[in-house]
Design an enzyme around this catalytic site. Sequence first.
Site, PDB file in Angstrom:
ATOM      1  N   SER A  29      87.121  68.634 -24.764  1.00  0.00           N
ATOM      2  CA  SER A  29      86.573  67.681 -25.731  1.00  0.00           C
ATOM      3  C   SER A  29      87.611  66.640 -26.156  1.00  0.00           C
ATOM      4  O   SER A  29      88.771  66.964 -26.392  1.00  0.00           O
ATOM      5  CB  SER A  29      86.088  68.440 -26.964  1.00  0.00           C
ATOM      6  OG  SER A  29      85.676  67.538 -27.957  1.00  0.00           O
ATOM      7  N   GLY A  80      92.183  61.478 -35.163  1.00  0.00           N
ATOM      8  CA  GLY A  80      91.445  61.630 -36.413  1.00  0.00           C
ATOM      9  C   GLY A  80      89.960  61.838 -36.180  1.00  0.00           C
ATOM     10  O   GLY A  80      89.132  61.501 -37.021  1.00  0.00           O
ATOM     11  N   ASN A 107      80.617  69.373 -28.458  1.00  0.00           N
ATOM     12  CA  ASN A 107      81.663  69.817 -29.373  1.00  0.00           C
ATOM     13  C   ASN A 107      81.368  69.230 -30.750  1.00  0.00           C
ATOM     14  O   ASN A 107      80.962  68.075 -30.862  1.00  0.00           O
ATOM     15  CB  ASN A 107      83.016  69.328 -28.844  1.00  0.00           C
ATOM     16  CG  ASN A 107      84.195  69.772 -29.693  1.00  0.00           C
ATOM     17  OD1 ASN A 107      84.375  69.291 -30.806  1.00  0.00           O
ATOM     18  ND2 ASN A 107      85.007  70.671 -29.163  1.00  0.00           N
ATOM     19  N   ASN A 135      84.467  73.286 -33.104  1.00  0.00           N
ATOM     20  CA  ASN A 135      85.906  73.073 -33.279  1.00  0.00           C
ATOM     21  C   ASN A 135      86.275  73.498 -34.690  1.00  0.00           C
ATOM     22  O   ASN A 135      85.869  72.851 -35.661  1.00  0.00           O
ATOM     23  CB  ASN A 135      86.211  71.587 -33.037  1.00  0.00           C
ATOM     24  CG  ASN A 135      87.655  71.220 -33.340  1.00  0.00           C
ATOM     25  OD1 ASN A 135      88.491  72.089 -33.595  1.00  0.00           O
ATOM     26  ND2 ASN A 135      87.951  69.932 -33.314  1.00  0.00           N
ATOM     27  N   CYS A 138      89.726  72.114 -38.208  1.00  0.00           N
ATOM     28  CA  CYS A 138      89.482  71.019 -39.138  1.00  0.00           C
ATOM     29  C   CYS A 138      89.752  71.478 -40.553  1.00  0.00           C
ATOM     30  O   CYS A 138      89.518  72.631 -40.884  1.00  0.00           O
ATOM     31  CB  CYS A 138      88.024  70.581 -39.060  1.00  0.00           C
ATOM     32  SG  CYS A 138      87.660  69.871 -37.496  1.00  0.00           S
ATOM     33  N   LYS A 173      85.945  77.195 -30.647  1.00  0.00           N
ATOM     34  CA  LYS A 173      87.219  76.725 -30.091  1.00  0.00           C
ATOM     35  C   LYS A 173      88.353  77.018 -31.072  1.00  0.00           C
ATOM     36  O   LYS A 173      88.351  76.526 -32.204  1.00  0.00           O
ATOM     37  CB  LYS A 173      87.135  75.225 -29.806  1.00  0.00           C
ATOM     38  CG  LYS A 173      88.410  74.670 -29.179  1.00  0.00           C
ATOM     39  CD  LYS A 173      88.160  73.307 -28.598  1.00  0.00           C
ATOM     40  CE  LYS A 173      89.430  72.684 -28.055  1.00  0.00           C
ATOM     41  NZ  LYS A 173      89.174  71.349 -27.498  1.00  0.00           N
ATOM     42  N   ASN A 200      93.191  74.631 -28.655  1.00  0.00           N
ATOM     43  CA  ASN A 200      93.231  73.270 -29.132  1.00  0.00           C
ATOM     44  C   ASN A 200      94.708  72.861 -29.133  1.00  0.00           C
ATOM     45  O   ASN A 200      95.572  73.643 -28.752  1.00  0.00           O
ATOM     46  CB  ASN A 200      92.625  73.180 -30.533  1.00  0.00           C
ATOM     47  CG  ASN A 200      91.961  71.841 -30.774  1.00  0.00           C
ATOM     48  OD1 ASN A 200      92.521  70.805 -30.404  1.00  0.00           O
ATOM     49  ND2 ASN A 200      90.794  71.848 -31.393  1.00  0.00           N
ATOM     50  N   THR A 201      95.010  71.654 -29.558  1.00  0.00           N
ATOM     51  CA  THR A 201      96.405  71.187 -29.482  1.00  0.00           C
ATOM     52  C   THR A 201      97.315  71.933 -30.453  1.00  0.00           C
ATOM     53  O   THR A 201      96.874  72.427 -31.485  1.00  0.00           O
ATOM     54  CB  THR A 201      96.470  69.689 -29.800  1.00  0.00           C
ATOM     55  OG1 THR A 201      95.838  69.466 -31.056  1.00  0.00           O
ATOM     56  CG2 THR A 201      95.784  68.864 -28.731  1.00  0.00           C
ATOM     57  N   GLY A 252      96.978  72.112 -20.755  1.00  0.00           N
ATOM     58  CA  GLY A 252      97.941  71.661 -19.755  1.00  0.00           C
ATOM     59  C   GLY A 252      97.526  71.843 -18.314  1.00  0.00           C
ATOM     60  O   GLY A 252      98.363  71.829 -17.418  1.00  0.00           O
TER      61      GLY A 252
HETATM   62  C1  LIG Z   1      93.226  62.318 -27.257  1.00  0.00           C
HETATM   63  C2  LIG Z   1      92.703  63.712 -27.500  1.00  0.00           C
HETATM   64  C3  LIG Z   1      91.556  63.892 -28.287  1.00  0.00           C
HETATM   65  C4  LIG Z   1      91.060  65.169 -28.541  1.00  0.00           C
HETATM   66  N1  LIG Z   1      89.924  65.308 -29.291  1.00  0.00           N
HETATM   67  C5  LIG Z   1      89.396  66.554 -29.498  1.00  0.00           C
HETATM   68  C6  LIG Z   1      88.158  66.733 -30.202  1.00  0.00           C
HETATM   69  O1  LIG Z   1      87.505  65.765 -30.633  1.00  0.00           O
HETATM   70  N2  LIG Z   1      87.691  67.998 -30.399  1.00  0.00           N
HETATM   71  C7  LIG Z   1      88.351  69.099 -29.907  1.00  0.00           C
HETATM   72  O2  LIG Z   1      87.886  70.213 -30.079  1.00  0.00           O
HETATM   73  N3  LIG Z   1      89.512  68.958 -29.212  1.00  0.00           N
HETATM   74  C8  LIG Z   1      90.048  67.722 -28.999  1.00  0.00           C
HETATM   75  N4  LIG Z   1      91.219  67.588 -28.268  1.00  0.00           N
HETATM   76  C9  LIG Z   1      91.907  68.779 -27.732  1.00  0.00           C
HETATM   77  C10 LIG Z   1      91.555  69.028 -26.273  1.00  0.00           C
HETATM   78  O3  LIG Z   1      90.177  69.275 -26.111  1.00  0.00           O
HETATM   79  C11 LIG Z   1      92.353  70.204 -25.680  1.00  0.00           C
HETATM   80  O4  LIG Z   1      92.051  71.372 -26.418  1.00  0.00           O
HETATM   81  C12 LIG Z   1      93.847  69.962 -25.720  1.00  0.00           C
HETATM   82  O5  LIG Z   1      94.141  68.637 -25.420  1.00  0.00           O
HETATM   83  C13 LIG Z   1      94.629  70.870 -24.759  1.00  0.00           C
HETATM   84  O6  LIG Z   1      94.269  70.641 -23.411  1.00  0.00           O
HETATM   85  P1  LIG Z   1      95.119  69.713 -22.385  1.00  0.00           P
HETATM   86  O7  LIG Z   1      96.549  70.144 -22.469  1.00  0.00           O
HETATM   87  O8  LIG Z   1      94.498  69.948 -21.050  1.00  0.00           O
HETATM   88  O9  LIG Z   1      94.938  68.312 -22.868  1.00  0.00           O
HETATM   89  C14 LIG Z   1      91.741  66.305 -28.009  1.00  0.00           C
HETATM   90  C15 LIG Z   1      92.878  66.105 -27.217  1.00  0.00           C
HETATM   91  C16 LIG Z   1      93.373  64.845 -26.949  1.00  0.00           C
HETATM   92  C17 LIG Z   1      94.597  64.680 -26.094  1.00  0.00           C
END
Ligand SMILES: Cc1cc2nc3c(=O)[nH]c(=O)nc-3n(C[C@H](O)[C@H](O)[C@H](O)COP(=O)(O)O)c2cc1C
Lengths: 311, 284
Positions: A29, A80, A107, A135, A138, A173, A200-201, A252
């Site tokens: 997402s 955001g 999501n 998600n 938050c 998530k 998530n991040t 990643g």
């Molecule tokens: C620019 C950006 C926007 C994201 N927006 C959301 C979001 O709206 N909702 C959500 O659950 N995760 C969001 N994520 C997290 C990603 O879905 C994912 O969990 C995270 O980036 C780790 O995966 P990756 O290393 O493959 O990017 C976002 C990540 C990035 C980089």
Amino acid sequence: MMSDDKIIQPSLAVEIAGLKLKNPVMPASGTFGYGEEYSRYLDLNQLGAVVTKGMSLHPKAGNNVPRICETVSGMLNAIGLQNVGVDAFLEEKMPFLQRYDCPVIVNFFGNTQDEYGEVAARLDDVPGVAALEMNISCPNVKHGGIIFGTDPKAAFAAISLVRKRTSKPLIVKLTPNVTDIQVTARAAEDAGADALSLINTLTGMAVDVKTRKPRLANVIGGLSGPAIRPIAVRLVHQVVQAVQIPVIGIGGISRAMDALEFLIVGAKAVQVGTANFVDPNAMATIIRGLEEFCRDEGVADINDLIGSLEL
Amino acid sequence: MNNIKTIVLSNQEISPGYFRMKILAPGYNKLASPGQFVMFRVQRSLPPLLRRPFGIFRMGFMPADCDNMPPKEFIELIYKVVGSGTEIMQGLHQGDPVELLGPLGQGFDLGEPDEEKILVGGGIGLVPLYMLAEKMVDNSNVSLLMGGRTRDDIITVTEFERLGVGTYVSTEDGSLGEEGLVTRVLERKLEKSPHATVFACGPMPMIAAVQKICLQYDTPLQVSLEALMACGVGACLGCVVKGAGHTDVDPHYLCTCTRGPVFKAEELDWDKDEMTVRTSGGCR
Ligand SMILES: Cc1cc2nc3c(=O)[nH]c(=O)nc-3n(C[C@H](O)[C@H](O)[C@H](O)COP(=O)(O)O)c2cc1C
Ligand SMILES: Cc1cc2nc3c(=O)[nH]c(=O)nc-3n(C[C@H](O)[C@H](O)[C@H](O)COP(=O)(O)OP(=O)(O)OC[C@H]3O[C@@H](n4cnc5c(N)ncnc54)[C@H](O)[C@@H]3O)c2cc1C
Ligand code: FES
């Protein structure tokens, strides 16, 4: 089962909470817009599923800029949760996705328990929405802004409420920014989640040493990309041991080998995030790579690889 | 719009710190319009992780290697070495593999024929103006006001002259052309031709100053902006700028990659200095 016979066409199909996916690869997402943005580069029907940008009850404008910053083998973002809101999504974005036969996972998030419930309810009878991904990273505005996902009680309450308001498969998530992820994972399972997705991040920060200012207007952001993969694999490994429900691995992933790590520790499917920015074709390449790996290793069904970790 | 795996045709330093790279780019001559950009993947391996956005300076065809082959299509980038990605780029040679995602974004609106066109370029900001000039010289009077800190920042001006564009050069240190800011030249020019349209690309302080001047003379203005970008296609929402009518209570953001990089001045929120994108977002 491993076999010595030559595998011509290995099966990549997996099933998560009753949802049948033709392969275990889908976008994460927020990294794939509403699907349309990448549809010129990639046939969405190739994917196991499409996962949309996080949706809230009302449109959200997002944070001030700068919102992103590259780091070593990764990036920080503090977008955001900018989004068009659930009603505009259903009116403007969903019809495009309904043209594809690929399952759509929406999501969503909220700033209160009730907002979570309301969004889930509005998505409940929408044709083409195959599942919801909640998600929980938050802030809970009713409780001093503590992140739902870091407070197992608040997470349990919000998930239980959403569970009552949707008949769709519910994926929760998880955030990695907790001391013991097994606790939140069990809380989510107990509250009625059908599946979990993680991670998530990770929260992070970077500073411009010349201006001495944070590189993100929001000061703190979320780290994603190849840099976080070992942490994500570890967390998926731990969660798989703590719950019975299926787990989707995220963090990643940019190549088939990365996806395989998650599958082998026990993830039923994977999501690809930041890698889409680097290569819009990343997911198609990963799917082909999984197929090749199965063929080379004599694996007829990818489900035989899932959870095959040798300890 | 496409992602192509392709190769570098040539890569040369044209002024200290400025390089010009020619890249094999099938399809671009038909697809790309002035002001559009590409997301350039510097190399297949990491780092750097993200692609870098670059304007298209010029495109064209060159003779094929042998008679029975079609001519080769190319695009040219001009880039300034500022950080990790461009440092690697300056070391690329003919034949090295690179990837191009593009052409992307909304380019310039060419406006009415016959009306006077004034291009304002600051340093590397000159890049997207060349194809624009090429398109406009046939039916409009086009001039280029080119500014830089020193003579090293004044690039490719003779190529604009060859198109038939009238050029004015200014440098802050006076090492080439008039001493001072390019905006002073613009004011003088608008004094004489208030009915022109202005097209500007360059550092944010220059763009902001150009906007003030154009407002004063009631002259239409289009600007090409830079922003930190991860995807280039509208998916990450990282590249936004504040649009007209933006307030803190009712924010209004526009994606630079899909709604821009070229904006009409009236589409943007000019009141706050924060509209300035923080350049060099690298974590070196
Ligand atoms: C620019 C950006 C926007 C994201 N927006 C959301 C979001 O709206 N909702 C959500 O659950 N995760 C969001 N994520 C997290 C990603 O879905 C994912 O969990 C995270 O980036 C780790 O995966 P990756 O290393 O493959 O990017 C976002 C990540 C990035 C980089
Ligand atoms: C639409 C557009 C067109 C551009 N056209 C040109 C051009 O024709 N020639 C040219 O030299 N430069 C151009 N730029 C700026 C160019 O993208 C940056 O100079 C380049 O990304 C720097 O990369 P780096 O790795 O060397 O720097 P680093 O500072 O190491 O980069 C780190 C991160 O910050 C980003 N970044 C750094 N500076 C900028 C910037 N000014 N704008 C956007 N992102 C930045 C990088 O892309 C990368 O993600 C353009 C930018 C945009 C948005
Ligand atoms: S760069 Fe990703 S939305 Fe513009």
